[in-house]
Design a protein around this motif. Structure first.
Motif, PDB file in Angstrom:
ATOM      1  N   VAL A   1      56.937 -52.458 -23.676  1.00  0.00           N
ATOM      2  CA  VAL A   1      55.637 -51.938 -24.093  1.00  0.00           C
ATOM      3  C   VAL A   1      54.644 -52.214 -22.960  1.00  0.00           C
ATOM      4  CG1 VAL A   1      53.774 -52.205 -25.775  1.00  0.00           C
ATOM      5  CG2 VAL A   1      56.155 -52.316 -26.528  1.00  0.00           C
ATOM      6  N   PRO A   2      53.815 -51.242 -22.595  1.00  0.00           N
ATOM      7  CA  PRO A   2      52.837 -51.463 -21.524  1.00  0.00           C
ATOM      8  C   PRO A   2      51.862 -52.588 -21.867  1.00  0.00           C
ATOM      9  CG  PRO A   2      52.833 -49.164 -22.231  1.00  0.00           C
ATOM     10  CD  PRO A   2      53.746 -49.899 -23.134  1.00  0.00           C
ATOM     11  N   GLN A   3      51.410 -53.268 -20.859  1.00  0.00           N
ATOM     12  CA  GLN A   3      50.486 -54.397 -21.020  1.00  0.00           C
ATOM     13  C   GLN A   3      49.224 -53.993 -21.783  1.00  0.00           C
ATOM     14  OE1 GLN A   3      51.464 -57.436 -19.620  1.00  0.00           O
ATOM     15  NE2 GLN A   3      49.813 -58.378 -20.758  1.00  0.00           N
ATOM     16  N   SER A   4      48.767 -52.772 -21.602  1.00  0.00           N
ATOM     17  CA  SER A   4      47.522 -52.330 -22.239  1.00  0.00           C
ATOM     18  C   SER A   4      47.610 -52.306 -23.765  1.00  0.00           C
ATOM     19  CB  SER A   4      47.128 -50.948 -21.733  1.00  0.00           C
ATOM     20  OG  SER A   4      48.099 -49.996 -22.108  1.00  0.00           O
ATOM     21  N   LEU A   5      48.804 -52.145 -24.335  1.00  0.00           N
ATOM     22  CA  LEU A   5      48.961 -52.101 -25.787  1.00  0.00           C
ATOM     23  C   LEU A   5      49.292 -53.460 -26.391  1.00  0.00           C
ATOM     24  CD1 LEU A   5      51.000 -48.795 -26.188  1.00  0.00           C
ATOM     25  CD2 LEU A   5      48.528 -49.119 -26.394  1.00  0.00           C
ATOM     26  N   ARG A   6      49.732 -54.393 -25.569  1.00  0.00           N
ATOM     27  CA  ARG A   6      50.155 -55.703 -26.076  1.00  0.00           C
ATOM     28  C   ARG A   6      48.961 -56.536 -26.509  1.00  0.00           C
ATOM     29  NH1 ARG A   6      54.182 -57.602 -21.254  1.00  0.00           N
ATOM     30  NH2 ARG A   6      55.132 -55.552 -20.955  1.00  0.00           N
ATOM     31  N   ASN A   7      49.013 -57.036 -27.713  1.00  0.00           N
ATOM     32  CA  ASN A   7      47.972 -57.903 -28.236  1.00  0.00           C
ATOM     33  C   ASN A   7      48.218 -58.075 -29.719  1.00  0.00           C
ATOM     34  OD1 ASN A   7      45.669 -59.489 -28.385  1.00  0.00           O
ATOM     35  ND2 ASN A   7      44.366 -58.014 -27.326  1.00  0.00           N
ATOM     36  N   THR A   8      47.401 -58.885 -30.350  1.00  0.00           N
ATOM     37  CA  THR A   8      47.384 -58.973 -31.802  1.00  0.00           C
ATOM     38  C   THR A   8      46.117 -58.270 -32.236  1.00  0.00           C
ATOM     39  OG1 THR A   8      48.568 -61.076 -31.747  1.00  0.00           O
ATOM     40  CG2 THR A   8      47.431 -60.518 -33.784  1.00  0.00           C
ATOM     41  N   TRP A   9      46.283 -57.209 -33.019  1.00  0.00           N
ATOM     42  CA  TRP A   9      45.196 -56.340 -33.428  1.00  0.00           C
ATOM     43  C   TRP A   9      45.027 -56.403 -34.937  1.00  0.00           C
ATOM     44  CZ3 TRP A   9      43.052 -54.029 -29.178  1.00  0.00           C
ATOM     45  CH2 TRP A   9      43.846 -53.882 -28.033  1.00  0.00           C
ATOM     46  N   PHE A  10      43.807 -56.204 -35.428  1.00  0.00           N
ATOM     47  CA  PHE A  10      43.606 -56.163 -36.865  1.00  0.00           C
ATOM     48  C   PHE A  10      42.507 -55.192 -37.226  1.00  0.00           C
ATOM     49  CE2 PHE A  10      39.878 -58.577 -36.155  1.00  0.00           C
ATOM     50  CZ  PHE A  10      39.117 -58.473 -37.304  1.00  0.00           C
ATOM     51  N   ALA A  11      42.542 -54.752 -38.484  1.00  0.00           N
ATOM     52  CA  ALA A  11      41.488 -53.900 -39.040  1.00  0.00           C
ATOM     53  C   ALA A  11      41.160 -54.441 -40.423  1.00  0.00           C
ATOM     54  CB  ALA A  11      41.960 -52.454 -39.132  1.00  0.00           C
ATOM     55  N   TRP A  12      39.865 -54.496 -40.769  1.00  0.00           N
ATOM     56  CA  TRP A  12      39.451 -55.000 -42.078  1.00  0.00           C
ATOM     57  C   TRP A  12      39.990 -54.090 -43.163  1.00  0.00           C
ATOM     58  CZ3 TRP A  12      37.773 -59.719 -42.117  1.00  0.00           C
ATOM     59  CH2 TRP A  12      37.075 -60.221 -41.024  1.00  0.00           C
ATOM     60  N   GLY A  13      40.451 -54.701 -44.249  1.00  0.00           N
ATOM     61  CA  GLY A  13      40.991 -53.932 -45.359  1.00  0.00           C
ATOM     62  C   GLY A  13      40.225 -54.137 -46.644  1.00  0.00           C
ATOM     63  N   GLY A  14      39.025 -54.662 -46.557  1.00  0.00           N
ATOM     64  CA  GLY A  14      38.222 -54.883 -47.747  1.00  0.00           C
ATOM     65  C   GLY A  14      38.541 -56.215 -48.405  1.00  0.00           C
ATOM     66  N   GLU A  15      38.374 -56.273 -49.717  1.00  0.00           N
ATOM     67  CA  GLU A  15      38.590 -57.514 -50.455  1.00  0.00           C
ATOM     68  C   GLU A  15      40.045 -57.979 -50.415  1.00  0.00           C
ATOM     69  OE1 GLU A  15      37.080 -57.318 -54.411  1.00  0.00           O
ATOM     70  OE2 GLU A  15      35.110 -56.663 -53.758  1.00  0.00           O
ATOM     71  N   ALA A  16      40.959 -57.044 -50.213  1.00  0.00           N
ATOM     72  CA  ALA A  16      42.381 -57.385 -50.219  1.00  0.00           C
ATOM     73  C   ALA A  16      42.830 -58.056 -48.922  1.00  0.00           C
ATOM     74  CB  ALA A  16      43.214 -56.135 -50.472  1.00  0.00           C
ATOM     75  N   GLY A  17      41.992 -58.062 -47.888  1.00  0.00           N
ATOM     76  CA  GLY A  17      42.365 -58.725 -46.647  1.00  0.00           C
ATOM     77  C   GLY A  17      42.259 -57.815 -45.443  1.00  0.00           C
ATOM     78  N   ALA A  18      43.172 -57.991 -44.499  1.00  0.00           N
ATOM     79  CA  ALA A  18      43.146 -57.229 -43.259  1.00  0.00           C
ATOM     80  C   ALA A  18      44.540 -56.738 -42.913  1.00  0.00           C
ATOM     81  CB  ALA A  18      42.613 -58.090 -42.121  1.00  0.00           C
ATOM     82  N   HIS A  19      44.600 -55.679 -42.134  1.00  0.00           N
ATOM     83  CA  HIS A  19      45.848 -55.135 -41.632  1.00  0.00           C
ATOM     84  C   HIS A  19      46.020 -55.677 -40.218  1.00  0.00           C
ATOM     85  CE1 HIS A  19      48.292 -51.240 -40.784  1.00  0.00           C
ATOM     86  NE2 HIS A  19      49.015 -52.319 -40.717  1.00  0.00           N
ATOM     87  N   LYS A  20      47.135 -56.340 -39.949  1.00  0.00           N
ATOM     88  CA  LYS A  20      47.359 -56.969 -38.650  1.00  0.00           C
ATOM     89  C   LYS A  20      48.596 -56.381 -37.986  1.00  0.00           C
ATOM     90  CE  LYS A  20      48.710 -61.474 -36.964  1.00  0.00           C
ATOM     91  NZ  LYS A  20      48.827 -62.876 -37.308  1.00  0.00           N
ATOM     92  N   ILE A  21      48.438 -56.002 -36.730  1.00  0.00           N
ATOM     93  CA  ILE A  21      49.547 -55.479 -35.933  1.00  0.00           C
ATOM     94  C   ILE A  21      49.661 -56.341 -34.689  1.00  0.00           C
ATOM     95  CG2 ILE A  21      50.306 -53.551 -34.505  1.00  0.00           C
ATOM     96  CD1 ILE A  21      48.987 -51.693 -36.504  1.00  0.00           C
ATOM     97  N   LYS A  22      50.862 -56.822 -34.424  1.00  0.00           N
ATOM     98  CA  LYS A  22      51.109 -57.603 -33.215  1.00  0.00           C
ATOM     99  C   LYS A  22      52.121 -56.839 -32.369  1.00  0.00           C
ATOM    100  CE  LYS A  22      52.463 -62.067 -31.409  1.00  0.00           C
ATOM    101  NZ  LYS A  22      52.895 -63.419 -31.717  1.00  0.00           N
ATOM    102  N   ILE A  23      51.728 -56.541 -31.133  1.00  0.00           N
ATOM    103  CA  ILE A  23      52.601 -55.808 -30.220  1.00  0.00           C
ATOM    104  C   ILE A  23      52.869 -56.697 -29.011  1.00  0.00           C
ATOM    105  CG2 ILE A  23      52.874 -53.746 -28.814  1.00  0.00           C
ATOM    106  CD1 ILE A  23      50.875 -52.341 -30.680  1.00  0.00           C
ATOM    107  N   THR A  24      54.152 -56.962 -28.766  1.00  0.00           N
ATOM    108  CA  THR A  24      54.556 -57.723 -27.588  1.00  0.00           C
ATOM    109  C   THR A  24      55.363 -56.801 -26.676  1.00  0.00           C
ATOM    110  OG1 THR A  24      56.647 -58.507 -28.523  1.00  0.00           O
ATOM    111  CG2 THR A  24      54.683 -59.841 -28.973  1.00  0.00           C
ATOM    112  N   ALA A  25      55.942 -57.340 -25.628  1.00  0.00           N
ATOM    113  CA  ALA A  25      56.714 -56.538 -24.685  1.00  0.00           C
ATOM    114  C   ALA A  25      57.893 -55.842 -25.351  1.00  0.00           C
ATOM    115  CB  ALA A  25      57.206 -57.401 -23.537  1.00  0.00           C
ATOM    116  N   LYS A  26      58.471 -56.458 -26.388  1.00  0.00           N
ATOM    117  CA  LYS A  26      59.683 -55.902 -27.013  1.00  0.00           C
ATOM    118  C   LYS A  26      59.620 -55.801 -28.529  1.00  0.00           C
ATOM    119  CE  LYS A  26      62.479 -56.009 -23.277  1.00  0.00           C
ATOM    120  NZ  LYS A  26      63.309 -54.943 -22.791  1.00  0.00           N
ATOM    121  N   THR A  27      58.480 -56.187 -29.163  1.00  0.00           N
ATOM    122  CA  THR A  27      58.421 -56.152 -30.633  1.00  0.00           C
ATOM    123  C   THR A  27      57.131 -55.518 -31.153  1.00  0.00           C
ATOM    124  OG1 THR A  27      57.421 -58.344 -30.819  1.00  0.00           O
ATOM    125  CG2 THR A  27      59.836 -58.239 -30.883  1.00  0.00           C
TER     126      THR A  27
END
Length: 166
Positions: free
Chosen positions: A37-63
Motif C-alpha cells: 500500500v502506498p505511504q500516502s494511504l497508510r495510517n489509522t483513520w476514523f470518522a464520527w458515527g454519532g452516539e454509536a461511536g466511530a468508524h475506524k480504518i487502519k491501513i498498513t503496508a500489507k493490511t
C-alpha cells in the motif's frame, strides 16, 4: 444486553455497512494489484458515527483493518465486528483485499474487498486529500449506477485518543 446497547449496536452495524458496502462493480484485476500500500494511504483513520461511536480504518503496508467502536480512556473499544484483511493479488472472501497499482486520472486508487456478512464484493475509490489545510482520507463507494457515497476519514491523533468518545 440492554435495549440501548442493542440499539447502539444496530446503529453501528448499519453505519459500518453504509460506509463500506457497495454494489458489485467491476474492480481491479489480478495483474493490476500492487505489492504494498502506498505511504500516502497508510495510517489509522476514523470518522464520527454519532452516539454509536466511530468508524475506524487502519491501513498498513500489507493490511486493511475495518472496525466500529469508540475510544474510552485512551483505548479503542470495538462495538461490533472487526475485519483484518491482507493485501493479495486476488480478492478472497474474508482474507484478502486488492489495491490498484496506479491511481486513475482523478488520483483515486481502487480498493476491493469481499466480506461474508456484508453484501459481497465492495469496490471503493480512495485517496489522501487536503481539506481546509487538514489531511483526510477520501473514500467513495458506489451503491448503484446513479448513486455514490463519499466518506471523509480523519487521521487518529493523541487528542482524539484521549477524548472520551462515550
Amino acid at each position: 444486553m440492554t435495549r440501548l446497547h442493542k440499539q447502539l449496536l444496530h446503529a453501528g452495524l448499519a453505519l459500518m455497512t453504509v460506509a463500506t458496502v457497495g454494489a458489485a462493480i467491476p474492480g481491479a484485476t489480478a495483474n493490476a494489484a500492487t505489492r504494498t500500500v502506498p505511504q500516502s494511504l497508510r495510517n489509522t483513520w476514523f470518522a464520527w458515527g454519532g452516539e454509536a461511536g466511530a468508524h475506524k480504518i487502519k491501513i498498513t503496508a500489507k493490511t486493511y483493518t475495518n472496525t466500529f467502536g469508540w475510544y474510552r480512556h485512551g483505548k479503542w473499544i470495538v462495538n461490533g465486528t472487526k475485519y483484518t484483511l491482507k493485501l493479495g493479488k486476488k480478492v478472497k472472501k474474508n482474507k484478502t483485499f486488492t489495491l490498484s497499482k496506479r491511481a486513475d486520472k482523478n488520483g483515486y486508487r481502487t480498493l476491493t474487498t469481499n466480506l461474508s456478512d456484508q453484501m459481497g464484493k465492495t469496490v471503493m475509490k480512495v485517496k489522501r486529500v487536503k481539506v481546509h489545510n487538514k489531511t483526510k482520507l477520501k473514500m467513495v463507494v458506489k451503491f448503484s449506477e446513479n448513486s455514490k457515497a463519499t466518506n471523509m476519514f480523519f487521521p487518529v491523533t493523541k487528542k482524539i485518543i484521549n477524548t472520551d468518545m462515550n
